[in-house]
Design a protein around this motif. Sequence first.
Motif, PDB file in Angstrom:
ATOM      1  N   SER A  20       0.851  -1.188   0.000  1.00 54.61           N
ATOM      2  CA  SER A  20       0.000   0.000   0.000  1.00 54.61           C
ATOM      3  C   SER A  20       0.886   1.238   0.000  1.00 54.61           C
ATOM      4  CB  SER A  20      -0.928  -0.014   1.218  1.00 54.61           C
ATOM      5  OG  SER A  20      -1.854  -1.073   1.112  1.00 54.61           O
TER       6      SER A  20
ATOM      7  N   ARG B 212       1.940   4.941   0.035  1.00 50.39           N
ATOM      8  CA  ARG B 212       1.316   6.115   0.657  1.00 50.39           C
ATOM      9  C   ARG B 212       2.019   7.419   0.302  1.00 50.39           C
ATOM     10  NH1 ARG B 212       0.668   1.873   4.354  1.00 50.39           N
ATOM     11  NH2 ARG B 212      -1.482   1.570   5.067  1.00 50.39           N
TER      12      ARG B 212
ATOM     13  N   HIS C 281      -4.637  10.653   8.090  1.00 49.74           N
ATOM     14  CA  HIS C 281      -5.791   9.954   7.532  1.00 49.74           C
ATOM     15  C   HIS C 281      -6.301  10.677   6.290  1.00 49.74           C
ATOM     16  CE1 HIS C 281     -10.100   8.400   7.655  1.00 49.74           C
ATOM     17  NE2 HIS C 281      -9.352   7.353   7.446  1.00 49.74           N
TER      18      HIS C 281
ATOM     19  N   ASN D 251      -5.389   9.880   2.599  1.00 50.51           N
ATOM     20  CA  ASN D 251      -6.200   8.982   1.776  1.00 50.51           C
ATOM     21  C   ASN D 251      -7.001   9.776   0.757  1.00 50.51           C
ATOM     22  OD1 ASN D 251      -6.390   5.940   2.707  1.00 50.51           O
ATOM     23  ND2 ASN D 251      -6.180   7.143   4.588  1.00 50.51           N
TER      24      ASN D 251
ATOM     25  N   CYS E 217      -2.455   1.921  -4.019  1.00 48.79           N
ATOM     26  CA  CYS E 217      -2.908   1.811  -2.636  1.00 48.79           C
ATOM     27  C   CYS E 217      -4.419   1.603  -2.669  1.00 48.79           C
ATOM     28  CB  CYS E 217      -2.580   3.055  -1.817  1.00 48.79           C
ATOM     29  SG  CYS E 217      -2.984   2.871  -0.055  1.00 48.79           S
TER      30      CYS E 217
ATOM     31  N   GLN F 166      -8.027   1.497  -1.141  1.00 43.95           N
ATOM     32  CA  GLN F 166      -8.491   2.340  -0.042  1.00 43.95           C
ATOM     33  C   GLN F 166      -9.978   2.155   0.249  1.00 43.95           C
ATOM     34  OE1 GLN F 166      -6.451   5.551  -2.502  1.00 43.95           O
ATOM     35  NE2 GLN F 166      -6.658   6.558  -0.527  1.00 43.95           N
TER      36      GLN F 166
ATOM     37  N   ALA G 273     -11.040   3.561   2.821  1.00 46.31           N
ATOM     38  CA  ALA G 273     -11.308   4.823   3.516  1.00 46.31           C
ATOM     39  C   ALA G 273     -12.316   5.690   2.762  1.00 46.31           C
ATOM     40  CB  ALA G 273     -10.006   5.604   3.709  1.00 46.31           C
ATOM     41  N   TRP G 274     -12.371   5.546   1.447  1.00 42.82           N
ATOM     42  CA  TRP G 274     -13.291   6.346   0.641  1.00 42.82           C
ATOM     43  C   TRP G 274     -14.753   5.942   0.817  1.00 42.82           C
ATOM     44  CZ3 TRP G 274     -12.181  10.663  -2.051  1.00 42.82           C
ATOM     45  CH2 TRP G 274     -10.853  10.910  -2.421  1.00 42.82           C
TER      46      TRP G 274
ATOM     47  N   CYS H  66     -14.667   0.555  -3.162  1.00 45.56           N
ATOM     48  CA  CYS H  66     -13.441   1.124  -2.622  1.00 45.56           C
ATOM     49  C   CYS H  66     -12.851   2.079  -3.642  1.00 45.56           C
ATOM     50  CB  CYS H  66     -12.409   0.040  -2.264  1.00 45.56           C
ATOM     51  SG  CYS H  66     -11.665  -0.802  -3.681  1.00 45.56           S
TER      52      CYS H  66
END
Length: 242
Positions: free
Chosen positions: A25, A27, A137, A140, A185, A187, A189-190, A211
């Motif tokens: 992943s 970043r 965070h 992301n 990566c 994610q 998070a989205w 995602c």
Amino acid sequence: MTLSRVATVVADPGSVDAAIASRFSCRAFLRDRPVPRATIEDILALASRAPSGTNTQPWKVYVLQGAARDALVEKACAAHDAMYADPALAQEYREEYDYYPTRWVSPYIDRRRENGWGLYGLLGIAKGEKDRMHAQHQRNFRFFDAPVGLMFTMDRVLGRGSLMDYGMFLENVMLAARARGLHTCPQAAWNGFAKIILPHVGAGEDEMLLCGMSLGYADLDAHVNTFDTPREPAASFTRWVE
């Protein structure tokens, strides 16, 4: 199936292994190094060879570059900042499916904690430094500076088996990217920002966000890209039944 596919010999298995082993992943990407559209098209075409139950091929992909990418970044970061200022707003941004369990148990919670604190420790973010955690965070939602953002959706009418199919497609995307010198990566998070993302990319009302993914050339000088997540030895999760 063509005869050539049946008879194909993988002459360089080491390269296949290297693509798998070197995937991580990423970043931190090089924002000013674009990825040619033809390269992205090749990656997605190859990834589409992923297996799916009865060949349903549940994947739908939205590629964001340039102004469209930047506009989504601004929208998502604004929502993320608003939630930080007023946690009650989190109720407005909920993922449509449970990516993580509602109740954590060992060994999964232990691995999750090791991963989170390992990353923050590498970056020098101490426990309780909420502003710095929030900023990290939010990386992301900036696609970690990658020039390409991908959003993956599927129709809600499909079943849970399609999620398994989709996972194989996503892995193909990441491995095909590695074969071309790119990094990614994936994610989840989205997912909470689907109400922002789906209208932005023009997705239909019957689509569900699975995602996002950052795609580009890794920043080789970024300290965060030295973060290495451990893996359990195969013997620990394998049972031989004879």
